[in-house]
Design an enzyme around this catalytic site. Sequence first.
Site, PDB file in Angstrom:
ATOM      1  N   GLU A  82      -8.541   0.545  -3.212  1.00 20.47           N
ATOM      2  CA  GLU A  82      -9.465   0.607  -2.078  1.00 20.47           C
ATOM      3  C   GLU A  82     -10.399   1.790  -2.292  1.00 20.47           C
ATOM      4  O   GLU A  82      -9.953   2.868  -2.718  1.00 20.47           O
ATOM      5  CB  GLU A  82      -8.688   0.815  -0.776  1.00 20.47           C
ATOM      6  CG  GLU A  82      -7.838  -0.367  -0.386  1.00 20.47           C
ATOM      7  CD  GLU A  82      -7.027  -0.063   0.870  1.00 20.47           C
ATOM      8  OE1 GLU A  82      -7.175   1.028   1.451  1.00 20.47           O
ATOM      9  OE2 GLU A  82      -6.227  -0.910   1.246  1.00 20.47           O
ATOM     10  N   HIS A 138       0.962   6.082   1.761  1.00 20.14           N
ATOM     11  CA  HIS A 138       1.798   6.918   2.639  1.00 20.14           C
ATOM     12  C   HIS A 138       2.817   7.737   1.847  1.00 20.14           C
ATOM     13  O   HIS A 138       3.251   8.791   2.301  1.00 20.14           O
ATOM     14  CB  HIS A 138       2.495   6.059   3.684  1.00 20.14           C
ATOM     15  CG  HIS A 138       1.510   5.305   4.534  1.00 20.14           C
ATOM     16  ND1 HIS A 138       0.794   5.917   5.525  1.00 20.14           N
ATOM     17  CD2 HIS A 138       1.096   4.029   4.482  1.00 20.14           C
ATOM     18  CE1 HIS A 138      -0.013   5.022   6.079  1.00 20.14           C
ATOM     19  NE2 HIS A 138       0.147   3.868   5.460  1.00 20.14           N
ATOM     20  N   ARG A 165      -7.135  12.992   0.306  1.00 20.98           N
ATOM     21  CA  ARG A 165      -6.076  13.475   1.203  1.00 20.98           C
ATOM     22  C   ARG A 165      -4.687  12.948   0.816  1.00 20.98           C
ATOM     23  O   ARG A 165      -3.693  13.528   1.179  1.00 20.98           O
ATOM     24  CB  ARG A 165      -6.378  13.124   2.656  1.00 20.98           C
ATOM     25  CG  ARG A 165      -6.256  11.667   2.992  1.00 20.98           C
ATOM     26  CD  ARG A 165      -6.335  11.427   4.475  1.00 20.98           C
ATOM     27  NE  ARG A 165      -7.684  11.602   4.971  1.00 20.98           N
ATOM     28  CZ  ARG A 165      -8.123  11.037   6.097  1.00 20.98           C
ATOM     29  NH1 ARG A 165      -7.311  10.304   6.819  1.00 20.98           N
ATOM     30  NH2 ARG A 165      -9.357  11.205   6.491  1.00 20.98           N
ATOM     31  N   HIS A 200      -5.609   3.784  -2.062  1.00 20.78           N
ATOM     32  CA  HIS A 200      -6.962   4.118  -1.613  1.00 20.78           C
ATOM     33  C   HIS A 200      -7.289   5.514  -2.132  1.00 20.78           C
ATOM     34  O   HIS A 200      -6.648   6.490  -1.734  1.00 20.78           O
ATOM     35  CB  HIS A 200      -6.973   4.088  -0.071  1.00 20.78           C
ATOM     36  CG  HIS A 200      -8.320   4.339   0.532  1.00 20.78           C
ATOM     37  ND1 HIS A 200      -8.546   4.233   1.886  1.00 20.78           N
ATOM     38  CD2 HIS A 200      -9.516   4.695  -0.009  1.00 20.78           C
ATOM     39  CE1 HIS A 200      -9.818   4.505   2.150  1.00 20.78           C
ATOM     40  NE2 HIS A 200     -10.417   4.791   1.023  1.00 20.78           N
ATOM     41  N   ARG A 236      -9.434   8.211  -1.605  1.00 18.87           N
ATOM     42  CA  ARG A 236     -10.422   8.659  -0.614  1.00 18.87           C
ATOM     43  C   ARG A 236     -11.274   9.769  -1.188  1.00 18.87           C
ATOM     44  O   ARG A 236     -10.819  10.525  -2.061  1.00 18.87           O
ATOM     45  CB  ARG A 236      -9.698   9.139   0.654  1.00 18.87           C
ATOM     46  CG  ARG A 236      -8.948   8.046   1.378  1.00 18.87           C
ATOM     47  CD  ARG A 236      -8.390   8.568   2.683  1.00 18.87           C
ATOM     48  NE  ARG A 236      -9.422   8.717   3.677  1.00 18.87           N
ATOM     49  CZ  ARG A 236      -9.612   7.882   4.708  1.00 18.87           C
ATOM     50  NH1 ARG A 236      -8.805   6.866   4.909  1.00 18.87           N
ATOM     51  NH2 ARG A 236     -10.592   8.085   5.548  1.00 18.87           N
ATOM     52  N   ASN A 281       0.858  -1.194   0.000  1.00 15.59           N
ATOM     53  CA  ASN A 281       0.000   0.000   0.000  1.00 15.59           C
ATOM     54  C   ASN A 281       0.894   1.244   0.000  1.00 15.59           C
ATOM     55  O   ASN A 281       1.665   1.467   0.941  1.00 15.59           O
ATOM     56  CB  ASN A 281      -0.910  -0.035   1.239  1.00 15.59           C
ATOM     57  CG  ASN A 281      -1.863   1.131   1.271  1.00 15.59           C
ATOM     58  OD1 ASN A 281      -1.471   2.256   0.974  1.00 15.59           O
ATOM     59  ND2 ASN A 281      -3.101   0.881   1.630  1.00 15.59           N
ATOM     60  N   GLU A 304     -11.212  -9.277   2.724  1.00 21.24           N
ATOM     61  CA  GLU A 304      -9.972  -8.893   3.400  1.00 21.24           C
ATOM     62  C   GLU A 304     -10.298  -8.743   4.885  1.00 21.24           C
ATOM     63  O   GLU A 304     -11.086  -7.864   5.266  1.00 21.24           O
ATOM     64  CB  GLU A 304      -9.410  -7.583   2.840  1.00 21.24           C
ATOM     65  CG  GLU A 304      -8.154  -7.153   3.603  1.00 21.24           C
ATOM     66  CD  GLU A 304      -7.399  -5.996   2.963  1.00 21.24           C
ATOM     67  OE1 GLU A 304      -7.524  -5.759   1.754  1.00 21.24           O
ATOM     68  OE2 GLU A 304      -6.659  -5.321   3.707  1.00 21.24           O
ATOM     69  N   HIS A 312      -4.029  -4.390   7.574  1.00 26.74           N
ATOM     70  CA  HIS A 312      -4.138  -3.244   8.467  1.00 26.74           C
ATOM     71  C   HIS A 312      -3.331  -3.480   9.736  1.00 26.74           C
ATOM     72  O   HIS A 312      -3.598  -4.408  10.494  1.00 26.74           O
ATOM     73  CB  HIS A 312      -5.583  -2.893   8.849  1.00 26.74           C
ATOM     74  CG  HIS A 312      -5.706  -1.418   9.117  1.00 26.74           C
ATOM     75  ND1 HIS A 312      -5.321  -0.855  10.307  1.00 26.74           N
ATOM     76  CD2 HIS A 312      -6.103  -0.403   8.323  1.00 26.74           C
ATOM     77  CE1 HIS A 312      -5.501   0.444  10.237  1.00 26.74           C
ATOM     78  NE2 HIS A 312      -5.960   0.753   9.047  1.00 26.74           N
TER      79      HIS A 312
HETATM   80  N1  PXP Z   1      -5.937  -2.925   3.977  1.00 27.85           N
HETATM   81  C1  PXP Z   1      -6.880  -1.942   3.997  1.00 27.85           C
HETATM   82  C2  PXP Z   1      -8.266  -2.275   3.565  1.00 27.85           C
HETATM   83  C3  PXP Z   1      -6.543  -0.635   4.409  1.00 27.85           C
HETATM   84  O1  PXP Z   1      -7.498   0.317   4.416  1.00 27.85           O
HETATM   85  C4  PXP Z   1      -5.221  -0.352   4.756  1.00 27.85           C
HETATM   86  C5  PXP Z   1      -4.840   1.048   5.149  1.00 27.85           C
HETATM   87  O2  PXP Z   1      -4.973   1.891   4.057  1.00 27.85           O
HETATM   88  C6  PXP Z   1      -4.281  -1.399   4.707  1.00 27.85           C
HETATM   89  C7  PXP Z   1      -4.664  -2.668   4.343  1.00 27.85           C
HETATM   90  C8  PXP Z   1      -2.847  -1.161   5.062  1.00 27.85           C
HETATM   91  O3  PXP Z   1      -2.753  -0.851   6.413  1.00 27.85           O
HETATM   92  P1  PXP Z   1      -1.346  -0.407   7.028  1.00 27.85           P
HETATM   93  O4  PXP Z   1      -0.970   0.878   6.368  1.00 27.85           O
HETATM   94  O5  PXP Z   1      -1.611  -0.293   8.480  1.00 27.85           O
HETATM   95  O6  PXP Z   1      -0.370  -1.510   6.688  1.00 27.85           O
END
Ligand code: PXP
Length: 268
Positions: free
Chosen positions: A102, A42, A81, A75, A77, A39, A183, A222
Site C-alpha cells: 500500500e 500492526h 511510522r 503500507h 507510509r 496486513n 479495493e 478496512h
Molecule cells: N486495506 C487498506 C487499503 C488499508 O489501508 C488497510 C489498513 O492499513 C487495510 C486494508 C486493513 O485494515 P484493518 O487493519 O482495519 O483490517
Amino acid sequence: MLTGHTMVNPSVCNRVQRQVCHTTPRLFYFLSMPELGVNIDHVATLRQARKTNEPDPVAAAVLAELGGADAITIHLREDRRHVQDRDVRVLRETVAIKLNLELSVADEIVGIACHVKPDQATIVPERREEVTTEGGLDVVTHRDATAKSIQRLKAAGISVSLFLDPDPRQIELAKKMGADAVELHTGQYALARGAAQHEQLVALTNAGKQVCDLGLHLHAGHGLNYHNVIPVARIAKMHELNIGHAIVARAVLVGLDRAVREMKQLVQ
Ligand code: PXP
C-alpha cells in the site's frame, strides 16, 4: 457452518450475516472464495513503539503464510511510522505468496515501489494526522497524480489496485486511468450497525458489480473482523480481502497465555 469458515463461531454472526448466509448458494461460495491478504503493519507498529527489532514483521509474514494467507499486505507510509524501507526489501525477498504494497502517490514512495517491485501496489490516500487510512482515494480530485503513479507502477510491471469508497464516479475513473483492481473501502460498513450496516453492504455489493462489469478485480478491506467479514466475503466475484487489525489483535490474545507460561517457566 461452511468448511472455509469453521474457525468462526456461528454465534458471532450478526443479523446481516445470517441473512446473507441463508441466501447464498453453497456451490457458488466454494467456487468464488476470496483470497486473504494479511496486513502486518500492526506488527511493525508494536516494534516501532520501542524502536527495537521485535516483533519482526518478516517473522509475522512467515507465520501468516503458514496459516494460509494468500498475500502479505504492508503500507510504507511517508512518515515511516510502522513499516520501514528495509522491511519492504526483506519481505520482497522472503515472501513466497503475493506481496501487496500500500502506498500514497508521493514520488519517493512510488519510486521505492518501482525499484522493489511488489506483486501488487494498492494506492491509498495518506494524511499525517490520521490514525489509519480513513477514507478511499479521491481520484476525481487527484486525477493527474494518481494517473501518473499508475503509469509508473505499471511500467515497472506491478499490478495496480486503487482503494476507493463505493462511489460509481470514482470506480468509473479507476477503469479509465488503467487500474487493474479496485479495493472497496469497507470502513463505513464496519462502523455501521443494523439497517445502516445493511445499506452499506448494498452499496458495497452494487459497487462490486460495477467493478467486475468494468473488467477489474474486486478487492475489499478496512475494519473487517471476525464478526462482519462474511457478508463482504460473499459479495459476487470478491477476489481479495485485506485484513490487519482484527487478525493481529486476535493473535495477541490467543497467544498471550502461552507467552506468559513460557516466561513463568524461565523465572521459576
Ligand atoms: N486495506 C487498506 C487499503 C488499508 O489501508 C488497510 C489498513 O492499513 C487495510 C486494508 C486493513 O485494515 P484493518 O487493519 O482495519 O483490517
